[in-house]
Design an enzyme around this catalytic site. Structure first.
Site, mmCIF file in Angstrom:
data_model
loop_
_atom_site.group_PDB
_atom_site.id
_atom_site.type_symbol
_atom_site.label_atom_id
_atom_site.label_comp_id
_atom_site.label_asym_id
_atom_site.label_seq_id
_atom_site.Cartn_x
_atom_site.Cartn_y
_atom_site.Cartn_z
ATOM 1 C CG HIS A 104 36.065 58.831 51.005
ATOM 2 N ND1 HIS A 104 35.516 57.617 50.656
ATOM 3 C CD2 HIS A 104 37.322 58.813 50.487
ATOM 4 C CE1 HIS A 104 36.397 56.901 49.979
ATOM 5 N NE2 HIS A 104 37.508 57.614 49.860
ATOM 6 C CD GLU A 105 39.756 61.652 50.284
ATOM 7 O OE1 GLU A 105 40.764 61.061 50.726
ATOM 8 O OE2 GLU A 105 39.196 61.314 49.225
ATOM 9 C CG HIS A 130 41.529 57.463 52.803
ATOM 10 N ND1 HIS A 130 41.845 56.145 52.596
ATOM 11 C CD2 HIS A 130 40.722 57.822 51.769
ATOM 12 C CE1 HIS A 130 41.251 55.715 51.484
ATOM 13 N NE2 HIS A 130 40.566 56.714 50.974
ATOM 14 C CD GLU A 161 39.909 53.892 48.957
ATOM 15 O OE1 GLU A 161 38.842 54.389 49.395
ATOM 16 O OE2 GLU A 161 40.803 54.576 48.442
#
Length: 502
Positions: free
Chosen positions: A267-268, A271, A297
């Site tokens: 997830h990160e 980003h 997001e």
């Protein structure tokens, strides 16, 4: 002053301001990772001093003079040109900033730093009573801020503008009403299916040193440039961009649970790949910044879920996991794939499955909206939180740390941020559909370890545009259609309908 000279001076000034901001980002990363326990009080004063400096720069009369000199400039006639985009966004930021009194900007920055530091310790102690005064101060100051910057309809709209320009609370309410209803119906069908995934696959013995190696290997291979970043452990996962060549991520590790580190890391990294893909030649200007947090997001949720929970992804990476963790030696690829897509109502948002995740966000959005409409006070939050979890997910926390205190966002004063997660899911569904149409069989590519085609498509269609378009307009520009929650619902129904045979 000639318009060309005014633009050059304004650009130089704003890039200089961006360097100060990047130093603040570095201090923020340090506060969330390795700062000594006794260093928080001084760090809060540092942030207050930096906020004062930045506020004075953002409200400098010179910005107004330069902007006035640029009125009607011929080289700004194309509204999508980098210079026009920069001037538009600088004007918007200047008008908002100068409405906020300096003392309020400084007080809010200090309260945010103090609140986040206090939250880390008080959450561990499950101490709502101790945390409540910090949150009350943050809410009071944020209400002042919303009134200062102004709004057309309601205070919450003023907060949304900081994270998702152009978004409005009323439109979000409509989106959540439809998405929440459809998610609850699908959840009921999934939970009633006899084809449930195996339990406990992710809750086994997973040595921490092996987790660190695996997460680093996976995020590097999907496209996160580790020579321009780093991965560190933290209480709450985050990504932070210091500047070109320095985009950092964190995740958290548990010796008996693999999902947190694995999917938190992916997830990160999503980003971070967005930040690493922004045009470096425009750094320090709006053209070098993300379009909004909903778009941000969309990148993290797309990589975490559409990519990271796909069968093709694990056809490629599961041998790495089985070679790293003895606890997976008897678990088949099919069983593992079903386990990482298991749907079970849970208390912790960052560990929620893809289907129930938006219900977690709906809880937070509705509570925030009630706070800033004057329908709810901070003291009422725990009871209201528990009631909404009972209503939407059928469960209730037994403590504060797994309930109203679980997220860092309120402690850091980030009111208006939460709905961008669900906007990100909506945008991600639209983008994944468009990418699949453009690139063909994406899962087949993932199975062969080919992640660059998707990343390059995102870089060309999303990252390269910076803040050229408002978020919804950017998604529409890329996909040829207005973003809709219906696309996300259709994606969820197809995915979980196949997995649970419903």
């Amino acid at each position: 002053m000639k318009p060309e000279d005014a633009y050059a001076e304004l650009r130089r000034f704003q890039i200089e301001t961006a360097y100060y901001q990047s130093l603040g980002a570095l201090a923020s990363w340090d506060q969330r990772t390795y700062i000594p326990r006794k260093g928080h009080e001084h760090r809060a004063r540092q942030f207050a001093a930096l906020a004062q400096l930045l506020h004075r720069r953002r409200t400098s009369p010179r910005i107004g003079e330069w902007l006035d000199a640029l009125e009607g400039a011929s080289f700004l006639s194309d509204e999508t040109a980098p210079e026009a985009v920069n001037v538009r966004e600088w004007r918007r930021a200047y008008e908002r900033s100068r409405r906020v009194p300096e003392e309020l900007a400084v007080a809010l920055a200090q309260a945010q730093s103090e609140g986040e530091s206090a939250w880390e310790e008080l959450r561990r102690l499950d101490d709502w009573k101790g945390f409540k005064p910090y949150l009350e101060r943050l809410v009071a100051l944020t209400r002042e801020y919303a009134e200062a910057v102004g709004y057309e309809t309601e205070a919450y709209d003023a907060l949304l503008e900081d994270y998702e320009p152009g978004e409005r609370a009323a439109r979000l309410q409509e989106m959540f009403a439809v998405l929440g209803r459809d998610s609850q119906r699908l959840l009921e069908a999934v939970m009633g299916s006899p084809f449930q995934p195996p339990e406990g696959v992710l809750n086994r013995d997973y040595p921490l040193d092996a987790q660190v190696r695996v997460v680093r290997e996976i995020v590097g291979r999907i496209g996160y440039d580790l020579e321009a970043g780093r991965i560190d452990p933290t209480t709450h996962p985050f990504e932070l961009s210091v500047g070109p060549g320095d985009v950092r991520i964190t995740t958290r590790y548990y010796p008996d649970y693999l999902g947190a580190a694995l999917f938190g890391g992916i997830h990160e990294a999503g980003h971070a790949m967005y930040e690493q893909g922004l045009p470096a030649e425009h750094w320090g200007t709006p053209m070098g910044e993300a379009a909004g947090m909903g778009v941000h997001e969309s990148q993290s949720r797309l990589w975490e879920n559409a990519v990271g929970r796909s069968l093709g992804f694990w056809e490629h990476f599961y041998p790495l996991l089985q070679g790293s963790f003895d606890s997976l030696s008897g678990v088949s690829l099919a069983s593992f794939h079903r386990a990482v897509n298991a749907v079970r109502p849970s208390l912790i948002r960052v560990e929620a499955d893809e289907l129930t995740y938006n219900l977690h966000i709906q809880v937070r959005f509705e509570l925030e909206l009630a706070l800033f409409r004057g329908q709810l006070e901070v003291a009422d939050l725990p009871e209201a939180w528990n009631a909404k979890y009972r209503e939407y997910l059928g469960i209730e926390p037994k403590n504060y740390k797994d309930g109203v205190m679980q997220d860092v966002h309120w402690a850091a004063g980030l009111f208006g941020y939460f709905p961008t997660y669900t906007l990100g899911n909506v945008y991600a569904a639209e983008l994944y559909r468009a990418a699949s149409n453009a690139l063909g069989d994406l899962e087949g590519r993932f199975a062969r370890g080919q992640f660059a085609p998707l990343l390059n498509w995102l870089r060309e269609n999303i990252h390269a545009h910076g803040r050229r378009y408002l978020p919804r307009r950017l998604i529409e520009q890329v996909t040829g259609r207005e973003p809709s929650a219906k696309t996300l619902t259709a994606y969820l129904k197809e995915k979980f309908g196949n997995l649970y045979r419903i």
